[in-house]
Design an enzyme around this catalytic site. Sequence first.
Site, PDB file in Angstrom:
ATOM      1  N   CYS A   1       0.838  -1.174  -0.121  1.00  0.00           N
ATOM      2  CA  CYS A   1       0.145  -0.079   0.043  1.00  0.00           C
ATOM      3  C   CYS A   1       0.719   1.360   0.183  1.00  0.00           C
ATOM      4  O   CYS A   1       0.346   2.372  -0.098  1.00  0.00           O
ATOM      5  CB  CYS A   1      -0.809   0.032   1.178  1.00  0.00           C
ATOM      6  SG  CYS A   1       0.086  -0.040   2.847  1.00  0.00           S
TER       7      CYS A   1
ATOM      8  N   CYS B   1      -0.652  -5.198   6.888  1.00  0.00           N
ATOM      9  CA  CYS B   1      -0.310  -4.178   7.755  1.00  0.00           C
ATOM     10  C   CYS B   1       0.553  -4.251   9.056  1.00  0.00           C
ATOM     11  O   CYS B   1       1.414  -3.616   9.186  1.00  0.00           O
ATOM     12  CB  CYS B   1      -1.553  -3.386   8.343  1.00  0.00           C
ATOM     13  SG  CYS B   1      -2.744  -3.122   6.737  1.00  0.00           S
TER      14      CYS B   1
END
Length: 145
Positions: free
Chosen positions: A35, A105
Amino acid sequence: MALYSEKVMDHFRNPRNVGVIEDADGVGEVGNPVCGDIMKIYLKINDAKVIEDVKFETFGCGSAIASSSMATELIKGQPLEEALKLTNKAVTEALDGLPAHKLHCSVLAEEAIKKAVKDYYDKNGIEYDPADFPEDHDCEHCHVH
Ligand code: FES
């Protein structure tokens, strides 16, 4: 069932150990290849190679913030060898889980801690096994795609 556990929401709303350690003994910064988010970890390490203090800055999503917060809580006061064993799986479990599409993440926290420990070893001329420190953006390693 809610998408995010209460622990994730708690650490997202009230992240622990946010900030900078100016005279850190080790600093690690990683970018998430999935990301583009960034995390930076600062470590204060004493002579007994115990993590006395840890702070983080995360320019990323809520899950990255919650993961960083939990990861810093897990390694604070721990010997370096223990901190190196911290996996994104352990961080995720400590948070009572993350949605599957957010697992990547939590990898940031694991990698940033490893990089900060490596920085400390490099600065102090301490030998280590390179196998403990996978290269950045080694997606074979994180299996998150
Ligand atoms: Fe980038 Fe979570 S979406 S770290």
